[in-house]
Write an enzyme that holds these catalytic residues in place. Structure first.
Site, PDB file in Angstrom:
ATOM      1  N   GLU A  76       0.825  -1.202   0.000  1.00 29.72           N
ATOM      2  CA  GLU A  76       0.000   0.000   0.000  1.00 29.72           C
ATOM      3  C   GLU A  76       0.862   1.255   0.000  1.00 29.72           C
ATOM      4  O   GLU A  76       1.972   1.261   0.533  1.00 29.72           O
ATOM      5  CB  GLU A  76      -0.874   0.038   1.259  1.00 29.72           C
ATOM      6  N   CYS A  98       3.097   8.383   1.296  1.00 31.27           N
ATOM      7  CA  CYS A  98       3.760   7.446   2.203  1.00 31.27           C
ATOM      8  C   CYS A  98       4.000   6.148   1.419  1.00 31.27           C
ATOM      9  O   CYS A  98       3.063   5.529   0.927  1.00 31.27           O
ATOM     10  CB  CYS A  98       2.829   7.232   3.393  1.00 31.27           C
ATOM     11  N   CYS A 122       6.953  -6.805   7.415  1.00 32.59           N
ATOM     12  CA  CYS A 122       8.117  -6.240   8.098  1.00 32.59           C
ATOM     13  C   CYS A 122       8.598  -7.224   9.151  1.00 32.59           C
ATOM     14  O   CYS A 122       7.788  -7.853   9.840  1.00 32.59           O
ATOM     15  CB  CYS A 122       7.752  -4.909   8.751  1.00 32.59           C
ATOM     16  N   CYS A 178       7.561  -4.465  15.704  1.00 38.57           N
ATOM     17  CA  CYS A 178       7.212  -3.458  16.724  1.00 38.57           C
ATOM     18  C   CYS A 178       5.822  -3.795  17.272  1.00 38.57           C
ATOM     19  O   CYS A 178       4.887  -4.066  16.501  1.00 38.57           O
ATOM     20  CB  CYS A 178       7.219  -2.063  16.119  1.00 38.57           C
ATOM     21  N   CYS A 222       2.372  -2.218  16.010  1.00 43.98           N
ATOM     22  CA  CYS A 222       2.217  -2.038  14.560  1.00 43.98           C
ATOM     23  C   CYS A 222       1.566  -3.254  13.905  1.00 43.98           C
ATOM     24  O   CYS A 222       2.023  -4.379  14.079  1.00 43.98           O
ATOM     25  CB  CYS A 222       3.596  -1.787  13.951  1.00 43.98           C
ATOM     26  N   GLY A 273       7.086  -1.887   6.046  1.00 45.65           N
ATOM     27  CA  GLY A 273       8.488  -2.284   5.977  1.00 45.65           C
ATOM     28  C   GLY A 273       9.442  -1.323   6.648  1.00 45.65           C
ATOM     29  O   GLY A 273       9.092  -0.185   6.973  1.00 45.65           O
ATOM     30  N   GLU A 274      10.643  -1.799   6.887  1.00 40.92           N
ATOM     31  CA  GLU A 274      11.729  -0.987   7.449  1.00 40.92           C
ATOM     32  C   GLU A 274      12.686  -0.676   6.290  1.00 40.92           C
ATOM     33  O   GLU A 274      13.399  -1.563   5.803  1.00 40.92           O
ATOM     34  CB  GLU A 274      12.427  -1.800   8.564  1.00 40.92           C
ATOM     35  N   SER A 314      12.345   6.936   7.055  1.00 42.62           N
ATOM     36  CA  SER A 314      12.093   6.713   8.478  1.00 42.62           C
ATOM     37  C   SER A 314      12.606   5.333   8.870  1.00 42.62           C
ATOM     38  O   SER A 314      12.412   4.361   8.145  1.00 42.62           O
ATOM     39  CB  SER A 314      10.580   6.780   8.704  1.00 42.62           C
ATOM     40  N   SER A 317      11.731   6.467  14.388  1.00 46.27           N
ATOM     41  CA  SER A 317      10.616   6.005  15.220  1.00 46.27           C
ATOM     42  C   SER A 317      11.196   5.719  16.598  1.00 46.27           C
ATOM     43  O   SER A 317      11.761   4.661  16.819  1.00 46.27           O
ATOM     44  CB  SER A 317      10.020   4.712  14.660  1.00 46.27           C
ATOM     45  N   LEU A 318      11.067   6.672  17.499  1.00 46.86           N
ATOM     46  CA  LEU A 318      11.741   6.538  18.796  1.00 46.86           C
ATOM     47  C   LEU A 318      10.791   5.896  19.824  1.00 46.86           C
ATOM     48  O   LEU A 318      11.076   4.840  20.368  1.00 46.86           O
ATOM     49  CB  LEU A 318      12.236   7.913  19.257  1.00 46.86           C
ATOM     50  N   HIS A 319       9.725   6.567  20.118  1.00 51.93           N
ATOM     51  CA  HIS A 319       8.602   6.038  20.922  1.00 51.93           C
ATOM     52  C   HIS A 319       8.895   5.756  22.399  1.00 51.93           C
ATOM     53  O   HIS A 319       7.945   5.541  23.164  1.00 51.93           O
ATOM     54  CB  HIS A 319       7.991   4.779  20.292  1.00 51.93           C
ATOM     55  N   ASN A 358      -3.305   5.346  17.397  1.00 57.83           N
ATOM     56  CA  ASN A 358      -4.538   5.100  16.666  1.00 57.83           C
ATOM     57  C   ASN A 358      -4.982   3.664  16.969  1.00 57.83           C
ATOM     58  O   ASN A 358      -4.350   2.719  16.524  1.00 57.83           O
ATOM     59  CB  ASN A 358      -4.213   5.298  15.179  1.00 57.83           C
ATOM     60  N   CYS A 381      -0.881   5.314  10.395  1.00 60.59           N
ATOM     61  CA  CYS A 381       0.427   4.733  10.683  1.00 60.59           C
ATOM     62  C   CYS A 381       0.282   3.385  11.394  1.00 60.59           C
ATOM     63  O   CYS A 381      -0.466   3.252  12.347  1.00 60.59           O
ATOM     64  CB  CYS A 381       1.181   5.703  11.574  1.00 60.59           C
TER      65      CYS A 381
HETATM   66 FE1  SF4 Z   1       8.116  -2.484  10.759  1.00 59.04          FE
HETATM   67 FE2  SF4 Z   1       7.750   0.161  10.974  1.00 59.04          FE
HETATM   68 FE3  SF4 Z   1       5.850  -1.543  11.787  1.00 59.04          FE
HETATM   69 FE4  SF4 Z   1       8.127  -1.367  13.183  1.00 59.04          FE
HETATM   70  S1  SF4 Z   1       6.594   0.270  12.895  1.00 59.04           S
HETATM   71  S2  SF4 Z   1       7.079  -3.271  12.583  1.00 59.04           S
HETATM   72  S3  SF4 Z   1       9.610  -0.982  11.545  1.00 59.04           S
HETATM   73  S4  SF4 Z   1       6.555  -1.260   9.687  1.00 59.04           S
END
Ligand code: SF4
Length: 346
Positions: free
Chosen positions: A93, A106, A113, A117, A120, A164-165, A196, A218-220, A294, A337
């Site tokens: 997507e 985006c 991925c 995380c 996610c 994905g990363e 990112s 992506s710190l969080h 979200n 996101c």
């Molecule tokens: Fe992968 Fe990004 Fe989701 Fe982490 S936040 S699992 S890096 S897609």
């Protein structure tokens, strides 16, 4: 699936080598390359400055791929989600986010991925494969075909924050970026592209050395105990290593690193968390995006109250940071996101 060579996987330099191997003169490479990214060009027969002989040779040896959206959904807030079916049946997507007269696309870099995380939906899908450079660039080209290459609806900015990363698909990412940045390619400026990462530390410096695009992290969380729970990558590259990489990042003048911080109710959103974040980011030229979580039915996290989000922002403001609260976009079409492709699995 064709076994011919997809010319959209090549930078101009790589295409020059390829046409040389076909026995063609180097100038043919720049002619072909610039045709590949023009609007409405889908066939070698449209490349009118190539001789019939060259076109026939290319037809025999090569092709150039494109994507057409299989899904296009528009959110009530104007966000548009495009779903693309790839040659092997995988789905990805891209999400177009209109904002203050600028449209940001985006882009996905992998199918699924591997980073896992905890907050996610894409991470929960697991990893299928890397996208090729052509698949990365074709998302952008396909959306530009839909929105127009010129005019106010066009794509202004690209962010690699889709599925994905990106830094886990490093070589294909770099090739894709070179095509996107090339004047004869899609001609984006480095300032208009943001990559990112969840924090693959050794690749962060390498990225900065290869291309001068913007960097988002992506710190969080800035406490290892919390970040370990949210992001598996933190066990390999803990917070202090990541922040050290940001301090060393070869950041162009007048640019700042974007710090992404998803606020999860009761997990990382306390005033103490905000104070620690302010302390840890000292010396890093950055701006901070706060993203109230979200909620998704698939995951246990909750959105913090507005008061708590604003309190968090205020602490960072008072410490001198630029802090923006980013509202979730496209939630009604699962384009927000961390929700990309989640719906496709259901
Ligand atoms: Fe992968 Fe990004 Fe989701 Fe982490 S936040 S699992 S890096 S897609």
């Amino acid at each position: 699936m064709t076994t011919n060579t997809d010319l959209k996987n090549f930078t101009l330099a790589q295409l020059t080598d390829y046409v040389h191997d076909l026995g063609l003169k180097p100038f043919r490479a720049s002619q072909i390359f610039s045709w590949l990214y023009r609007p409405g060009i889908h066939d070698f027969s449209q490349m009118t400055d190539l001789s019939k002989k060259v076109r026939d040779l290319l037809d025999h040896q090569a092709y150039f791929s494109r994507l057409t959206p299989n899904i296009k959904e528009k959110s009530t807030d104007g966000t548009i989600k495009y779903g693309f079916l790839l040659e092997d049946g995988a789905m990805i997507e891209s999400v177009l986010i209109p904002e203050q007269g600028r449209n940001t696309l985006c882009v996905s870099s992998q199918v699924g991925c591997a980073m896992g995380c905890g907050f996610c939906v894409t991470g929960a899908m697991g990893f299928t494969r890397n996208l090729s450079p052509a698949e990365i660039v074709n998302q952008v080209y396909a959306v530009m075909e839909d929105t127009g290459f010129e005019g106010e609806n066009r794509v202004h900015n690209l962010v690699f924050m889709g599925m994905g990363e990106p830094l886990a698909n490093f070589d294909n990412l770099i090739t894709g970026l070179e095509i996107l940045l090339d004047q004869r390619g899609l001609n984006f400026s480095e300032r208009r592209i943001t990559v990112s990462t969840c924090g693959i530390v050794p690749k962060i410096r390498e990225l900065g050395e290869k291309v001068k695009v913007n960097l988002a992290i992506s710190l969080h969380a800035v406490e290892d105990r919390t970040r370990d729970q949210l992001m598996v990558i933190n066990k390999t590259y803990p917070v202090d290593d990541l922040l050290a990489a940001l301090r060393e990042f070869p950041l162009p003048k007048r640019r700042r690193i974007m710090i992404e911080y998803i606020l999860l109710d009761g997990i990382n959103d306390s005033p103490d968390d905000a104070r620690l974040l302010a302390k840890k980011l000292k010396g890093i030229r950055c701006k901070i995006n706060l993203l109230p979580y979200n909620e998704s039915s698939a995951l246990p996290y909750r959105t913090p109250s507005r008061e708590r989000v604003e309190q968090f922002q205020k602490i960072l403001w008072n410490a001198g940071y630029t802090v923006i609260i980013r509202e979730s976009r496209g939630a009604d079409i699962s384009a927000a996101c961390g929700q990309l492709a989640g719906k496709m699995k259901e």
